[in-house]
Design an enzyme around this catalytic site. Structure first.
Site, PDB file in Angstrom:
ATOM      1  N   ASP A 114       0.811  -1.219   0.000  1.00  0.00           N
ATOM      2  CA  ASP A 114       0.000   0.000   0.000  1.00  0.00           C
ATOM      3  C   ASP A 114       0.841   1.264   0.000  1.00  0.00           C
ATOM      4  O   ASP A 114       0.423   2.303   0.482  1.00  0.00           O
ATOM      5  CB  ASP A 114      -0.946  -0.003   1.215  1.00  0.00           C
ATOM      6  CG  ASP A 114      -0.189  -0.106   2.533  1.00  0.00           C
ATOM      7  OD1 ASP A 114       1.035  -0.346   2.503  1.00  0.00           O
ATOM      8  OD2 ASP A 114      -0.821   0.069   3.586  1.00  0.00           O
ATOM      9  N   LYS A 165       4.376   1.523  15.914  1.00  0.00           N
ATOM     10  CA  LYS A 165       3.262   2.357  16.402  1.00  0.00           C
ATOM     11  C   LYS A 165       3.497   2.840  17.841  1.00  0.00           C
ATOM     12  O   LYS A 165       2.813   2.415  18.783  1.00  0.00           O
ATOM     13  CB  LYS A 165       1.937   1.589  16.319  1.00  0.00           C
ATOM     14  CG  LYS A 165       1.690   0.899  14.990  1.00  0.00           C
ATOM     15  CD  LYS A 165       0.865   1.717  14.051  1.00  0.00           C
ATOM     16  CE  LYS A 165       0.973   1.292  12.606  1.00  0.00           C
ATOM     17  NZ  LYS A 165       0.863  -0.074  12.221  1.00  0.00           N
ATOM     18  N   ASP A 226       2.008   6.446   2.303  1.00  0.00           N
ATOM     19  CA  ASP A 226       1.209   5.269   2.644  1.00  0.00           C
ATOM     20  C   ASP A 226      -0.228   5.577   2.238  1.00  0.00           C
ATOM     21  O   ASP A 226      -0.806   6.568   2.680  1.00  0.00           O
ATOM     22  CB  ASP A 226       1.310   5.023   4.160  1.00  0.00           C
ATOM     23  CG  ASP A 226       0.432   3.861   4.614  1.00  0.00           C
ATOM     24  OD1 ASP A 226      -0.718   3.756   4.157  1.00  0.00           O
ATOM     25  OD2 ASP A 226       0.895   3.056   5.450  1.00  0.00           O
TER      26      ASP A 226
HETATM   27  N1  GDD Z   1      -0.471 -11.391   3.011  1.00  0.00           N
HETATM   28  C1  GDD Z   1      -0.687 -10.621   4.092  1.00  0.00           C
HETATM   29  N2  GDD Z   1      -1.211 -11.171   5.205  1.00  0.00           N
HETATM   30  N3  GDD Z   1      -0.388  -9.291   3.996  1.00  0.00           N
HETATM   31  C2  GDD Z   1      -0.622  -8.528   5.094  1.00  0.00           C
HETATM   32  C3  GDD Z   1      -1.172  -9.048   6.288  1.00  0.00           C
HETATM   33  C4  GDD Z   1      -1.482 -10.458   6.339  1.00  0.00           C
HETATM   34  O1  GDD Z   1      -1.966 -10.997   7.329  1.00  0.00           O
HETATM   35  N4  GDD Z   1      -1.289  -8.021   7.170  1.00  0.00           N
HETATM   36  C5  GDD Z   1      -0.840  -6.918   6.549  1.00  0.00           C
HETATM   37  N5  GDD Z   1      -0.454  -7.203   5.276  1.00  0.00           N
HETATM   38  C6  GDD Z   1       0.069  -6.284   4.270  1.00  0.00           C
HETATM   39  C7  GDD Z   1      -0.873  -5.115   4.007  1.00  0.00           C
HETATM   40  O2  GDD Z   1      -1.739  -5.404   2.912  1.00  0.00           O
HETATM   41  C8  GDD Z   1       0.084  -3.991   3.658  1.00  0.00           C
HETATM   42  O3  GDD Z   1       0.420  -4.013   2.283  1.00  0.00           O
HETATM   43  C9  GDD Z   1       1.330  -4.329   4.462  1.00  0.00           C
HETATM   44  O4  GDD Z   1       1.250  -5.712   4.774  1.00  0.00           O
HETATM   45  C10 GDD Z   1       1.445  -3.516   5.743  1.00  0.00           C
HETATM   46  O5  GDD Z   1       0.269  -3.697   6.508  1.00  0.00           O
HETATM   47  P1  GDD Z   1      -0.605  -2.452   7.004  1.00  0.00           P
HETATM   48  O6  GDD Z   1      -1.788  -3.004   7.707  1.00  0.00           O
HETATM   49  O7  GDD Z   1      -0.841  -1.485   5.891  1.00  0.00           O
HETATM   50  O8  GDD Z   1       0.366  -1.832   8.094  1.00  0.00           O
HETATM   51  P2  GDD Z   1       0.559  -0.315   8.511  1.00  0.00           P
HETATM   52  O9  GDD Z   1       0.420   0.594   7.363  1.00  0.00           O
HETATM   53  O10 GDD Z   1      -0.282  -0.044   9.694  1.00  0.00           O
HETATM   54  O11 GDD Z   1       2.101  -0.337   8.988  1.00  0.00           O
HETATM   55  C11 GDD Z   1       3.097  -0.892   8.171  1.00  0.00           C
HETATM   56  O12 GDD Z   1       3.493   0.019   7.161  1.00  0.00           O
HETATM   57  C12 GDD Z   1       4.098   1.247   7.643  1.00  0.00           C
HETATM   58  C13 GDD Z   1       4.475   2.082   6.428  1.00  0.00           C
HETATM   59  O13 GDD Z   1       3.342   2.432   5.713  1.00  0.00           O
HETATM   60  C14 GDD Z   1       4.297  -1.261   9.050  1.00  0.00           C
HETATM   61  O14 GDD Z   1       5.186  -1.993   8.249  1.00  0.00           O
HETATM   62  C15 GDD Z   1       4.978  -0.008   9.616  1.00  0.00           C
HETATM   63  O15 GDD Z   1       6.145  -0.366  10.316  1.00  0.00           O
HETATM   64  C16 GDD Z   1       5.346   0.944   8.494  1.00  0.00           C
HETATM   65  O16 GDD Z   1       5.897   2.159   9.029  1.00  0.00           O
HETATM   66 MG    MG Z   2      -0.285   0.503   5.465  1.00  0.00          MG
END
Ligand code: GDD
Ligand code: MG
Length: 363
Positions: A114, A165, A226
């Site tokens: 994303d 977080k 993001d």
């Molecule tokens: N296959 C799979 N299975 N993908 C997953 C799963 C899962 O269970 N959970 C999350 N993802 C994928 C999401 O689709 C996304 O592309 C990515 O992993 C990160 O998950 P998010 O749910 O978007 O996390 P976030 O945005 O709160 O935080 C993450 O991204 C930040 C940067 O945008 C973390 O990696 C943070 O450390 C980082 O700063």
């Molecule tokens: Mg994200």
């Protein structure tokens, strides 16, 4: 060993935050600058020399394969792995390990699905090789890091902690955040426990650091966003159209607006600020659309004024209606003479009659 690494793309999150807009379309497939958002990530990886990408999915996975197929249209070899239950970011990575061809010391790229970014992917791989790290992370600087993983580094760029977080002000020790792109040595992927949910951010990275592994950060000032909220999605799509966010997959030349084949735009309508208008959409006389995404088949009636908004597929925005920071779900109809401002979200298929909502005062 191949000179260019293979990659894993994580596209399995719940993806609920773009709802109600995306009841019909999961977030990675919502068009940004005219093509499903995921296309930009795939095309950028390909441009950096990546040929084999495994999509790790858990949510609405069945929409990816029919669209991207084996990836040959993008010059890629794509594979899909669907989790029965979401395995978290680390679990998802481990779950696709058997699809990798890399040897134990080879670098494997991993991308959150994303993120829109101008990251120099080859530079990240080079940093990884020259530093001899076990894992290398792309880091970005943001004003408010609370929604992200905080990644402090020492003077050499070596990661000293990973704080996902942060909850308290004391935890906010840096403005460097995990930008969601990594290089893992293949052997490190194999150490992630299989068959259960694992968070790479909350378990794998802290665990590796505690065990003395070498995690290397690469901070840069490349474009980074993001796309977790609809507002960010609209911004990202406009930045793709404007050329601020680099992508080889933008279908056409970058500029003030992008009008896809089969869209109709009245000669005196004004499109600006990176607005994209999808195939079969119609923008009528005197409408003005700034920094917005109008998806396929939507109709913008005469004199509508739209800014920083997302108009879903087949939706209709009535004459003289004003939208600013609004999200209109697929096939919703907003009657004429309405006014919807920041944060308004209209569900798919909803109907708002003429002259029903306004935000401005009575003067
Ligand atoms: N296959 C799979 N299975 N993908 C997953 C799963 C899962 O269970 N959970 C999350 N993802 C994928 C999401 O689709 C996304 O592309 C990515 O992993 C990160 O998950 P998010 O749910 O978007 O996390 P976030 O945005 O709160 O935080 C993450 O991204 C930040 C940067 O945008 C973390 O990696 C943070 O450390 C980082 O700063
Ligand atoms: Mg994200």
């Amino acid at each position: 060993m191949t000179s260019s690494p293979e990659a894993i793309l994580l596209v399995g999150g719940k993806g609920t935050r773009l709802r109600p807009l995306t009841v019909h379309t999961p977030k990675p497939m919502v068009p940004a600058a005219g093509v499903p958002f995921l296309t930009h990530q795939l095309a950028r990886a390909r441009a950096a020399g990546v040929e084999h990408i495994v999509l790790a999915t858990s949510y609405l996975a069945e929409v990816f394969e029919p669209y991207f197929g084996d990836g040959s249209a993008l010059g890629l070899h794509l594979e899909y792995v669907t989790e029965e239950e979401p395995l978290g970011t680390g679990g998802a990575i481990r779950n696709v390990a058997s699809r990798l061809h890399s040897g134990p010391d080879d670098p494997v790229l991993i991308f959150n699905g994303d993120i829109l970014t101008g990251l120099d992917i080859e530079a990240l791989v080079k940093t990884h090789r020259t530093s001899g790290a076990d894992v290398s992370l792309h880091l970005s600087r943001v004003e408010d890091p609370r929604a992200f993983g905080l990644v402090p580094t020492d003077a050499t760029g070596r990661v000293t902690a990973f704080l996902e977080k942060p909850q308290t002000p004391e935890e906010i020790v840096t403005d460097q955040i995990n930008a969601g792109a990594y290089v893992f040595n293949r052997s490190v992927i194999d150490t992630i426990p299989a068959g259960r949910p694992v968070s790479v951010e909350r378990e794998t990275f802290p665990g590796l650091l505690a065990a003395g592994a070498h995690l290397q950060g690469m901070v840069d000032s490349a474009y980074w966003l993001d796309l977790g909220t609809p507002q960010a999605f609209v911004r990202g799509s406009a930045d793709l159209v404007l050329g601020r966010a680099p992508s080889p997959a933008v279908p056409g030349r970058c500029g003030d607006s992008l009008v896809l084949d089969g869209a109709r735009v009245a000669p005196d309508a004004k499109l600006m600020g990176g607005t994209s208008v999808g195939a079969g959409a119609c923008v009528e006389a005197g409408a003005r659309i700034d920094g917005s995404t109008v998806l396929d088949g939507a109709v913008i009636e005469a004199g509508a004024q739209i800014r920083d908004s997302l108009i879903g597929a087949g939706a209709r925005v009535g004459a003289r209606t004003v939208l600013d920071g609004a999200v209109i779900g697929d096939h919703a109809h907003i009657g004429p003479d309405n006014e919807l401002r920041a944060g308004a979200r209209i569900w798919c298929d909803a109907r708002i009659p003429q002259g029903t909502i306004r935000f401005s005062s009575d003067q």
